[in-house]
Design an enzyme around this catalytic site. Sequence first.
Site, PDB file in Angstrom:
ATOM      1  N   LYS A 102     -12.583  -9.887   8.230  1.00 56.04           N
ATOM      2  CA  LYS A 102     -11.929  -9.125   9.298  1.00 56.04           C
ATOM      3  C   LYS A 102     -13.113  -8.622  10.236  1.00 56.04           C
ATOM      4  O   LYS A 102     -14.231  -8.338   9.811  1.00 56.04           O
ATOM      5  CB  LYS A 102     -11.143  -7.970   8.720  1.00 56.04           C
ATOM      6  CG  LYS A 102     -10.218  -8.073   7.716  1.00 56.04           C
ATOM      7  CD  LYS A 102      -9.388  -6.876   7.058  1.00 56.04           C
ATOM      8  CE  LYS A 102      -8.747  -7.305   6.096  1.00 56.04           C
ATOM      9  NZ  LYS A 102      -8.063  -6.033   5.278  1.00 56.04           N
ATOM     10  N   ARG A 105     -17.780  -7.320   0.703  1.00 51.32           N
ATOM     11  CA  ARG A 105     -18.851  -6.701  -0.098  1.00 51.32           C
ATOM     12  C   ARG A 105     -20.376  -6.828   0.769  1.00 51.32           C
ATOM     13  O   ARG A 105     -21.100  -5.975   0.617  1.00 51.32           O
ATOM     14  CB  ARG A 105     -18.859  -7.061  -1.365  1.00 51.32           C
ATOM     15  CG  ARG A 105     -19.761  -6.443  -2.325  1.00 51.32           C
ATOM     16  CD  ARG A 105     -19.206  -6.665  -3.965  1.00 51.32           C
ATOM     17  NE  ARG A 105     -18.362  -6.767  -4.383  1.00 51.32           N
ATOM     18  CZ  ARG A 105     -17.744  -7.170  -5.402  1.00 51.32           C
ATOM     19  NH1 ARG A 105     -18.599  -7.819  -6.358  1.00 51.32           N
ATOM     20  NH2 ARG A 105     -16.426  -7.342  -5.912  1.00 51.32           N
ATOM     21  N   LYS A 128     -15.077   0.190   6.629  1.00 50.43           N
ATOM     22  CA  LYS A 128     -13.528  -0.021   6.033  1.00 50.43           C
ATOM     23  C   LYS A 128     -13.145  -1.448   6.574  1.00 50.43           C
ATOM     24  O   LYS A 128     -13.321  -1.761   7.593  1.00 50.43           O
ATOM     25  CB  LYS A 128     -12.725   1.045   6.830  1.00 50.43           C
ATOM     26  CG  LYS A 128     -12.749   2.385   6.433  1.00 50.43           C
ATOM     27  CD  LYS A 128     -11.577   3.056   6.977  1.00 50.43           C
ATOM     28  CE  LYS A 128     -11.717   4.654   6.635  1.00 50.43           C
ATOM     29  NZ  LYS A 128     -10.784   5.578   7.212  1.00 50.43           N
ATOM     30  N   GLY A 129     -12.673  -1.969   5.436  1.00 48.77           N
ATOM     31  CA  GLY A 129     -12.224  -3.456   5.563  1.00 48.77           C
ATOM     32  C   GLY A 129     -13.225  -4.542   5.780  1.00 48.77           C
ATOM     33  O   GLY A 129     -12.881  -5.800   5.616  1.00 48.77           O
ATOM     34  N   GLU A 163      -2.570  -1.941   8.430  1.00 52.07           N
ATOM     35  CA  GLU A 163      -4.048  -1.608   8.056  1.00 52.07           C
ATOM     36  C   GLU A 163      -4.456  -0.384   8.414  1.00 52.07           C
ATOM     37  O   GLU A 163      -4.056   0.441   9.224  1.00 52.07           O
ATOM     38  CB  GLU A 163      -4.678  -2.503   9.117  1.00 52.07           C
ATOM     39  CG  GLU A 163      -5.234  -3.743   8.548  1.00 52.07           C
ATOM     40  CD  GLU A 163      -6.294  -3.526   7.716  1.00 52.07           C
ATOM     41  OE1 GLU A 163      -7.035  -2.512   7.602  1.00 52.07           O
ATOM     42  OE2 GLU A 163      -6.736  -5.002   6.862  1.00 52.07           O
ATOM     43  N   ASP A 164      -5.697   0.232   7.571  1.00 54.79           N
ATOM     44  CA  ASP A 164      -6.264   1.415   8.142  1.00 54.79           C
ATOM     45  C   ASP A 164      -7.456   1.445   8.948  1.00 54.79           C
ATOM     46  O   ASP A 164      -8.256   2.104   9.223  1.00 54.79           O
ATOM     47  CB  ASP A 164      -6.441   2.330   6.792  1.00 54.79           C
ATOM     48  CG  ASP A 164      -7.645   1.616   5.899  1.00 54.79           C
ATOM     49  OD1 ASP A 164      -7.428   0.611   5.804  1.00 54.79           O
ATOM     50  OD2 ASP A 164      -8.424   2.664   5.416  1.00 54.79           O
ATOM     51  N   THR A 173      -8.258   4.027  -2.453  1.00 51.59           N
ATOM     52  CA  THR A 173      -9.331   3.655  -3.003  1.00 51.59           C
ATOM     53  C   THR A 173     -10.540   3.442  -2.228  1.00 51.59           C
ATOM     54  O   THR A 173     -11.630   3.372  -2.295  1.00 51.59           O
ATOM     55  CB  THR A 173      -9.255   2.252  -3.644  1.00 51.59           C
ATOM     56  OG1 THR A 173      -8.148   1.629  -2.712  1.00 51.59           O
ATOM     57  CG2 THR A 173      -8.541   2.244  -5.020  1.00 51.59           C
ATOM     58  N   SER A 230      -6.106  -8.224   1.296  1.00 47.99           N
ATOM     59  CA  SER A 230      -7.431  -7.506   1.298  1.00 47.99           C
ATOM     60  C   SER A 230      -8.575  -8.032   1.130  1.00 47.99           C
ATOM     61  O   SER A 230      -8.305  -9.156   0.468  1.00 47.99           O
ATOM     62  CB  SER A 230      -6.889  -6.725  -0.194  1.00 47.99           C
ATOM     63  OG  SER A 230      -8.111  -5.974  -0.436  1.00 47.99           O
ATOM     64  N   ALA A 231      -9.650  -7.551   1.558  1.00 50.15           N
ATOM     65  CA  ALA A 231     -10.843  -8.248   1.572  1.00 50.15           C
ATOM     66  C   ALA A 231     -11.466  -8.047   0.166  1.00 50.15           C
ATOM     67  O   ALA A 231     -12.444  -8.777  -0.234  1.00 50.15           O
ATOM     68  CB  ALA A 231     -11.876  -7.696   2.565  1.00 50.15           C
ATOM     69  N   SER A 232     -10.984  -7.299  -0.749  1.00 50.92           N
ATOM     70  CA  SER A 232     -11.419  -6.743  -2.062  1.00 50.92           C
ATOM     71  C   SER A 232     -11.265  -7.936  -3.069  1.00 50.92           C
ATOM     72  O   SER A 232     -10.008  -8.276  -3.547  1.00 50.92           O
ATOM     73  CB  SER A 232     -10.834  -5.500  -2.431  1.00 50.92           C
ATOM     74  OG  SER A 232     -11.326  -5.285  -3.518  1.00 50.92           O
ATOM     75  N   ASP A 243      -2.766  -4.582   3.720  1.00 47.09           N
ATOM     76  CA  ASP A 243      -4.159  -4.142   3.388  1.00 47.09           C
ATOM     77  C   ASP A 243      -3.835  -3.475   2.136  1.00 47.09           C
ATOM     78  O   ASP A 243      -2.860  -2.892   1.946  1.00 47.09           O
ATOM     79  CB  ASP A 243      -4.745  -3.374   4.395  1.00 47.09           C
ATOM     80  CG  ASP A 243      -6.051  -3.149   3.990  1.00 47.09           C
ATOM     81  OD1 ASP A 243      -7.111  -3.873   3.521  1.00 47.09           O
ATOM     82  OD2 ASP A 243      -6.611  -1.796   4.344  1.00 47.09           O
ATOM     83  N   LEU A 244      -5.062  -3.314   1.174  1.00 46.34           N
ATOM     84  CA  LEU A 244      -4.900  -2.488   0.167  1.00 46.34           C
ATOM     85  C   LEU A 244      -5.458  -1.034   0.116  1.00 46.34           C
ATOM     86  O   LEU A 244      -4.918   0.075   0.219  1.00 46.34           O
ATOM     87  CB  LEU A 244      -5.445  -3.239  -1.073  1.00 46.34           C
ATOM     88  CG  LEU A 244      -5.571  -2.476  -2.580  1.00 46.34           C
ATOM     89  CD1 LEU A 244      -4.047  -2.118  -3.024  1.00 46.34           C
ATOM     90  CD2 LEU A 244      -6.224  -3.237  -3.547  1.00 46.34           C
ATOM     91  N   ASP A 245      -6.926  -1.122   0.318  1.00 48.19           N
ATOM     92  CA  ASP A 245      -7.719   0.159   0.196  1.00 48.19           C
ATOM     93  C   ASP A 245      -7.483   0.909   1.368  1.00 48.19           C
ATOM     94  O   ASP A 245      -7.602   0.574   2.635  1.00 48.19           O
ATOM     95  CB  ASP A 245      -9.235  -0.237   0.260  1.00 48.19           C
ATOM     96  CG  ASP A 245      -9.409  -1.167  -1.025  1.00 48.19           C
ATOM     97  OD1 ASP A 245      -9.152  -0.734  -2.200  1.00 48.19           O
ATOM     98  OD2 ASP A 245     -10.171  -2.183  -0.904  1.00 48.19           O
TER      99      ASP A 245
HETATM  100  C1  BG6 Z   1     -12.068  -3.677   1.569  1.00 46.82           C
HETATM  101  C2  BG6 Z   1     -12.430  -2.385   1.697  1.00 46.82           C
HETATM  102  O1  BG6 Z   1     -10.538  -3.666   1.144  1.00 46.82           O
HETATM  103  O2  BG6 Z   1     -12.666  -4.533   0.355  1.00 46.82           O
HETATM  104  C3  BG6 Z   1     -14.063  -2.454   1.758  1.00 46.82           C
HETATM  105  O3  BG6 Z   1     -11.879  -1.644   2.577  1.00 46.82           O
HETATM  106  C4  BG6 Z   1     -14.689  -3.142   0.880  1.00 46.82           C
HETATM  107  O4  BG6 Z   1     -14.402  -0.970   1.665  1.00 46.82           O
HETATM  108  C5  BG6 Z   1     -13.910  -4.525   0.875  1.00 46.82           C
HETATM  109  O5  BG6 Z   1     -16.047  -3.286   0.904  1.00 46.82           O
HETATM  110  C6  BG6 Z   1     -14.558  -5.642  -0.394  1.00 46.82           C
HETATM  111  O6  BG6 Z   1     -14.077  -5.090  -1.591  1.00 46.82           O
HETATM  112  P1  BG6 Z   1     -14.909  -5.613  -3.019  1.00 46.82           P
HETATM  113  O7  BG6 Z   1     -13.850  -4.716  -4.121  1.00 46.82           O
HETATM  114  O8  BG6 Z   1     -14.718  -6.883  -2.976  1.00 46.82           O
HETATM  115  O9  BG6 Z   1     -16.284  -5.171  -3.264  1.00 46.82           O
HETATM  116 MG    MG Z   2      -8.194  -0.668   4.193  1.00 52.43          MG
END
Ligand code: BG6
Ligand code: MG
Length: 227
Positions: free
Chosen positions: A151, A53, A49-50, A175-176, A21, A120-122, A13-15
């Site tokens: 997730k 958006r 968390k995780g 993962e956190d 972050t 990462s979901a981000s 996982d990243l954040d």
């Molecule tokens: C996850 C974070 O890694 O990504 C969440 O833990 C965040 O807090 C999610 O909402 C989505 O990220 P992004 O950057 O695509 O809005």
């Molecule tokens: Mg995380």
Amino acid sequence: MVKFEDIKGFVFDLDGVIADTSVYHSKAWHQLADELGVAWSDDLAENLKGVGRMDSLNLILKTGGKENAYTEEEKEKYAAKKNTNYLSLLKNMNASAILPGISDFLKTLEENDYRLSLASASKNSPLVLEQLGLAKYFEKRVDPTTLKHGKPDPEIFARGAEVLGYKPEQCIGIEDAKVGVESINAAGETSVGIGDPKILHEADINFTDTTQLTLANIKAAMKVGEH
Ligand code: BG6
Ligand code: MG
């Protein structure tokens, strides 16, 4: 638990695992929750968390009893606004945001020929990795825009193993977030949870922070699990 010797890959996982972050995500959501008139709490912050958006925005609205207050179009605007706030918090971020011990851990994994991937979901993860100077470690990534489920569904961590060419049992997921640990477990990988063991009690291995995240500590924990 599987044997340490059978592990070939690590899915990250990243954040909140690689970088600090998750506090920026939290800050940006808190700002938006205030604007929407939804009370902020530590529990809400933890539950976000995780979570992707749009799902995060929906969770905030649901928490405030406002799940039907906005059209999809309005929600898109609020989600975009949160992201603009998040990106402005990221603007001056650099390698100093890498969590303690992570750079050494990544080096050790590379030296020992483990393969690494990102789950990462981000959608901002390519930018974040570039800014941290860690993109070279993560040539293999799961693109969250191609996923059907967030997730705790196993999809993202299953894909994290797949992009490495390994079976889930050959991988460790890190993962956190509670939902992240659930995703790792459901995918059939060994889970390492970083954070409060009360929240991450489903993790196979728990470390309270990233300074404990070393190959030696993982090996030791897995050896204990064999008995
Ligand atoms: C996850 C974070 O890694 O990504 C969440 O833990 C965040 O807090 C999610 O909402 C989505 O990220 P992004 O950057 O695509 O809005
Ligand atoms: Mg995380």
